[in-house]
Design a protein around this motif. Structure first.
Motif: not given
Length: 202
Positions: A128-154
């Motif tokens: 429901d709050a995925e709109w924050v991803f666009a906000e993050l892109s907006r307020v980031t001037d140079e670099l955005l770093v994510t360290v997240e669990n993305e599930g199984a690679e396979t």
């Protein structure tokens, strides 16, 4: 569980994954990875924001290495008392927002921070709050770093959910897709046993 309930769970979190828990373990290899990437792409003079900073173990590592324009957003009020106890210099010198990410980002001007990073925080953002991803892109001037669990690679896990201790949802997402769709360019991708580290240039 809706987005309000998810935020409420983190706001009152104690025990495992609480501010005291993270302060006990202190900076780790992830802290060093973040420092290395920030130093490479933006330098120590950068204004840096951590999303879900908890008691500040990653920010304290940056502070000790000469980064001095540091900020954090944290929904759990207890985090700031723990920070003052364990990392008093960071607590007094940094800028902190005691609120949910969703309730803070819209207050910032475009390009407000040179760099923003998240360590296992964006993975808990409710659909429901995925709109924050666009906000993050907006307020980031140079670099955005994510360290997240993305599930199984396979297998394709984008959109899948599992629960931490049966009560807090973890949403798997393809963070490359999320932020390249927002117009950012991926410049770093590193996989570990638990998380994937990605860095995006604005």
């Amino acid at each position: 569980m809706d987005s309000t309930e998810t935020r409420r769970e983190w706001a009152r979190r104690s025990g495992e994954y609480s501010p005291e828990y993270y302060a006990y373990y202190g900076p780790d290899e992830t802290s060093e990875t973040i420092r290395r990437i920030l130093e490479q792409f933006v330098g120590r003079d950068a204004s840096v924001l951590e999303l879900g900073c908890s008691s500040g173990r990653h920010l304290s590592h940056l502070y000790d290495d000469g980064f001095d324009d540091l900020a954090g957003i944290e929904i759990n009020d207890d985090a700031f008392d723990v920070m003052a106890e364990h990392y008093p210099d960071l607590a007094s010198e940094g800028t902190f927002y005691a609120d949910a990410i969703e309730d803070v980002l819209e207050e910032f001007d475009d390009g407000r921070f040179d760099a923003i990073y998240s360590v296992e925080t964006l993975q808990h953002v409710h659909p429901d709050a995925e709109w924050v991803f666009a906000e993050l892109s907006r307020v980031t001037d140079e670099l955005l770093v994510t360290v997240e669990n993305e599930g199984a690679e396979t297998e394709s896990t984008d959109g899948d959910v599992e629960y931490v201790d049966e009560d807090v949802p973890l949403y798997y997402r393809d963070w490359n897709r999320v932020f390249t769709d927002e117009g950012l360019d991926e410049v770093v991708v590193e996989s570990s046993k638990r998380d994937t580290v990605r860095a995006f240039r604005s």
